[in-house]
Motif scaffolding. Structure first.
Motif, PDB file in Angstrom:
ATOM      1  N   THR A  44       0.841  -1.191   0.000  1.00 10.49           N
ATOM      2  CA  THR A  44       0.000   0.000   0.000  1.00 10.49           C
ATOM      3  C   THR A  44       0.877   1.243   0.000  1.00 10.49           C
ATOM      4  N   SER A  45       0.275   2.352  -0.394  1.00  7.23           N
ATOM      5  CA  SER A  45       0.932   3.659  -0.344  1.00  7.23           C
ATOM      6  C   SER A  45       0.108   4.572   0.547  1.00  7.23           C
ATOM      7  N   LEU A  46       0.812   5.313   1.375  1.00  3.35           N
ATOM      8  CA  LEU A  46       0.150   6.230   2.304  1.00  3.35           C
ATOM      9  C   LEU A  46       0.957   7.507   2.418  1.00  3.35           C
ATOM     10  N   LEU A  47       0.285   8.568   2.771  1.00  2.00           N
ATOM     11  CA  LEU A  47       0.974   9.791   3.150  1.00  2.00           C
ATOM     12  C   LEU A  47       1.224   9.713   4.648  1.00  2.00           C
ATOM     13  N   GLY A  48       2.263  10.388   5.135  1.00  2.00           N
ATOM     14  CA  GLY A  48       2.608  10.315   6.556  1.00  2.00           C
ATOM     15  C   GLY A  48       1.448  10.608   7.483  1.00  2.00           C
ATOM     16  N   VAL A  49       0.643  11.576   7.139  1.00  3.21           N
ATOM     17  CA  VAL A  49      -0.490  11.932   7.983  1.00  3.21           C
ATOM     18  C   VAL A  49      -1.516  10.793   8.033  1.00  3.21           C
ATOM     19  N   MET A  50      -1.600  10.010   6.968  1.00  2.00           N
ATOM     20  CA  MET A  50      -2.525   8.874   6.956  1.00  2.00           C
ATOM     21  C   MET A  50      -2.099   7.829   7.980  1.00  2.00           C
ATOM     22  N   LEU A  51      -0.795   7.603   8.121  1.00  2.00           N
ATOM     23  CA  LEU A  51      -0.303   6.685   9.145  1.00  2.00           C
ATOM     24  C   LEU A  51      -0.737   7.159  10.525  1.00  2.00           C
ATOM     25  N   SER A  52      -0.606   8.453  10.766  1.00  2.00           N
ATOM     26  CA  SER A  52      -1.016   9.026  12.058  1.00  2.00           C
ATOM     27  C   SER A  52      -2.492   8.786  12.317  1.00  2.00           C
ATOM     28  N   PHE A  53      -3.318   9.021  11.305  1.00  2.00           N
ATOM     29  CA  PHE A  53      -4.768   8.824  11.455  1.00  2.00           C
ATOM     30  C   PHE A  53      -5.100   7.361  11.740  1.00  2.00           C
ATOM     31  N   ILE A  54      -4.423   6.440  11.063  1.00  2.00           N
ATOM     32  CA  ILE A  54      -4.667   5.013  11.290  1.00  2.00           C
ATOM     33  C   ILE A  54      -4.246   4.625  12.701  1.00  2.00           C
ATOM     34  N   LEU A  55      -3.087   5.119  13.148  1.00  2.00           N
ATOM     35  CA  LEU A  55      -2.606   4.793  14.492  1.00  2.00           C
ATOM     36  C   LEU A  55      -3.496   5.362  15.591  1.00  2.00           C
ATOM     37  N   LYS A  56      -4.263   6.393  15.289  1.00  2.00           N
ATOM     38  CA  LYS A  56      -5.175   6.979  16.274  1.00  2.00           C
ATOM     39  C   LYS A  56      -6.473   6.186  16.419  1.00  2.00           C
ATOM     40  N   GLN A  57      -6.708   5.237  15.528  1.00  2.00           N
ATOM     41  CA  GLN A  57      -7.883   4.379  15.639  1.00  2.00           C
ATOM     42  C   GLN A  57      -7.675   3.415  16.809  1.00  2.00           C
ATOM     43  N   PRO A  58      -8.759   2.986  17.451  1.00  2.00           N
ATOM     44  CA  PRO A  58      -8.608   2.028  18.556  1.00  2.00           C
ATOM     45  C   PRO A  58      -7.938   0.735  18.066  1.00  2.00           C
ATOM     46  N   ALA A  59      -6.966   0.279  18.825  1.00  2.00           N
ATOM     47  CA  ALA A  59      -6.279  -0.973  18.474  1.00  2.00           C
ATOM     48  C   ALA A  59      -7.248  -2.140  18.615  1.00  2.00           C
ATOM     49  N   ARG A  60      -7.112  -3.110  17.692  1.00  2.00           N
ATOM     50  CA  ARG A  60      -7.951  -4.309  17.730  1.00  2.00           C
ATOM     51  C   ARG A  60      -7.038  -5.531  17.681  1.00  2.00           C
ATOM     52  N   PRO A  61      -7.460  -6.619  18.296  1.00  2.00           N
ATOM     53  CA  PRO A  61      -6.621  -7.829  18.292  1.00  2.00           C
ATOM     54  C   PRO A  61      -6.276  -8.306  16.882  1.00  2.00           C
ATOM     55  N   GLU A  62      -7.149  -8.066  15.917  1.00  2.00           N
ATOM     56  CA  GLU A  62      -6.924  -8.543  14.555  1.00  2.00           C
ATOM     57  C   GLU A  62      -6.131  -7.572  13.673  1.00  2.00           C
ATOM     58  N   ASP A  63      -5.560  -6.528  14.256  1.00  2.00           N
ATOM     59  CA  ASP A  63      -4.827  -5.536  13.463  1.00  2.00           C
ATOM     60  C   ASP A  63      -3.692  -6.149  12.650  1.00  2.00           C
ATOM     61  N   LEU A 115       7.274   7.039  13.632  1.00  2.00           N
ATOM     62  CA  LEU A 115       5.946   6.742  13.085  1.00  2.00           C
ATOM     63  C   LEU A 115       5.989   5.430  12.303  1.00  2.00           C
ATOM     64  N   ALA A 116       7.050   5.221  11.529  1.00  2.00           N
ATOM     65  CA  ALA A 116       7.195   3.988  10.755  1.00  2.00           C
ATOM     66  C   ALA A 116       7.261   2.774  11.668  1.00  2.00           C
ATOM     67  N   ILE A 117       8.012   2.870  12.741  1.00  2.00           N
ATOM     68  CA  ILE A 117       8.152   1.751  13.671  1.00  2.00           C
ATOM     69  C   ILE A 117       6.821   1.429  14.340  1.00  2.00           C
ATOM     70  N   ALA A 118       6.118   2.451  14.820  1.00  2.00           N
ATOM     71  CA  ALA A 118       4.814   2.246  15.462  1.00  2.00           C
ATOM     72  C   ALA A 118       3.824   1.620  14.484  1.00  2.00           C
ATOM     73  N   PHE A 119       3.816   2.111  13.251  1.00  2.00           N
ATOM     74  CA  PHE A 119       2.896   1.597  12.241  1.00  2.00           C
ATOM     75  C   PHE A 119       3.242   0.150  11.879  1.00  2.00           C
ATOM     76  N   ARG A 120       4.520  -0.118  11.710  1.00  2.00           N
ATOM     77  CA  ARG A 120       4.969  -1.470  11.372  1.00  2.00           C
ATOM     78  C   ARG A 120       4.546  -2.473  12.441  1.00  2.00           C
ATOM     79  N   GLU A 121       4.734  -2.127  13.692  1.00  2.00           N
ATOM     80  CA  GLU A 121       4.373  -3.022  14.789  1.00  2.00           C
ATOM     81  C   GLU A 121       2.867  -3.190  14.902  1.00  2.00           C
ATOM     82  N   ARG A 122       2.129  -2.113  14.767  1.00  2.00           N
ATOM     83  CA  ARG A 122       0.665  -2.151  14.908  1.00  2.00           C
ATOM     84  C   ARG A 122       0.006  -3.017  13.837  1.00  2.00           C
ATOM     85  N   VAL A 123       0.499  -2.904  12.589  1.00  2.00           N
ATOM     86  CA  VAL A 123      -0.139  -3.583  11.465  1.00  2.00           C
ATOM     87  C   VAL A 123       0.542  -4.908  11.127  1.00  2.00           C
ATOM     88  N   GLY A 124       1.747  -5.132  11.652  1.00  2.00           N
ATOM     89  CA  GLY A 124       2.456  -6.385  11.415  1.00  2.00           C
ATOM     90  C   GLY A 124       3.142  -6.450  10.065  1.00  2.00           C
TER      91      GLY A 124
END
Length: 158
Positions: A77-96, A113-122
């Motif tokens: 996927t392709s995202l803008l940096g701000v999109m990563l921030s918006f996704i990370l602000k969503q409530p975490a779910r076990p199936e992320d 931001l990259a590290i947090a996003f990488r870990e959150r989404v796997g």
């Protein structure tokens, strides 16, 4: 601003994006960016160059993003940096992390931001690049590059 680009320039940018993301024929590239923008054009063209599938959404939705990733079986996927921030602000779910996504290309993308996003989404990897529509990718960086850099100096380099 608009920029008129020769087809060869768009092709070259798409080739560089394909290399950066290691796109393969079995992959699916998801974009939620408008097709009048070079980022979405490169995403689609990169996938077409290798015969991969493309999923184009009408608009970005932070709350629906992971569900769309799963539904499309997207691997890239392709995202803008701000999109990563918006996704990370969503409530975490076990199936992320329950998705096929391997790589994300985000511009800009600060290392924290990259590290947090990488870990959150796997993800295997988050990549970024620096450049402009008219010039292209002047520099590219993968998450394993030193923080704050856009590459590595190899042995014997100046």
């Amino acid at each position: 601003k608009g920029a008129v680009l020769p087809h060869a320039h768009v092709h070259l940018l798409s080739e560089r994006n394909r290399e950066l993301l290691d796109l393969r024929p079995a992959d699916t590239y998801l974009t939620e960016l408008p097709l009048f923008h070079i980022n979405a054009q490169m995403s689609v063209d990169s996938a077409l160059l290798v015969g991969a599938r493309v999923r184009i959404e009408q608009r970005f939705s932070a709350s629906a993003w992971l569900d769309r990733v799963r539904a499309s079986n997207a691997t890239h996927t392709s995202l803008l940096g701000v999109m990563l921030s918006f996704i990370l602000k969503q409530p975490a779910r076990p199936e992320d992390t329950d998705n096929a996504l391997r790589r994300a290309w985000s511009v800009p993308c600060p290392p924290d931001l990259a590290i947090a996003f990488r870990e959150r989404v796997g993800l295997e990897q988050v990549v970024t690049s620096y450049g402009s529509t008219e010039v292209g990718m002047v520099a590219r960086r993968t998450l394993d590059a030193p923080p704050g850099s856009v590459g590595r100096v190899s042995q014997g380099s100046v």
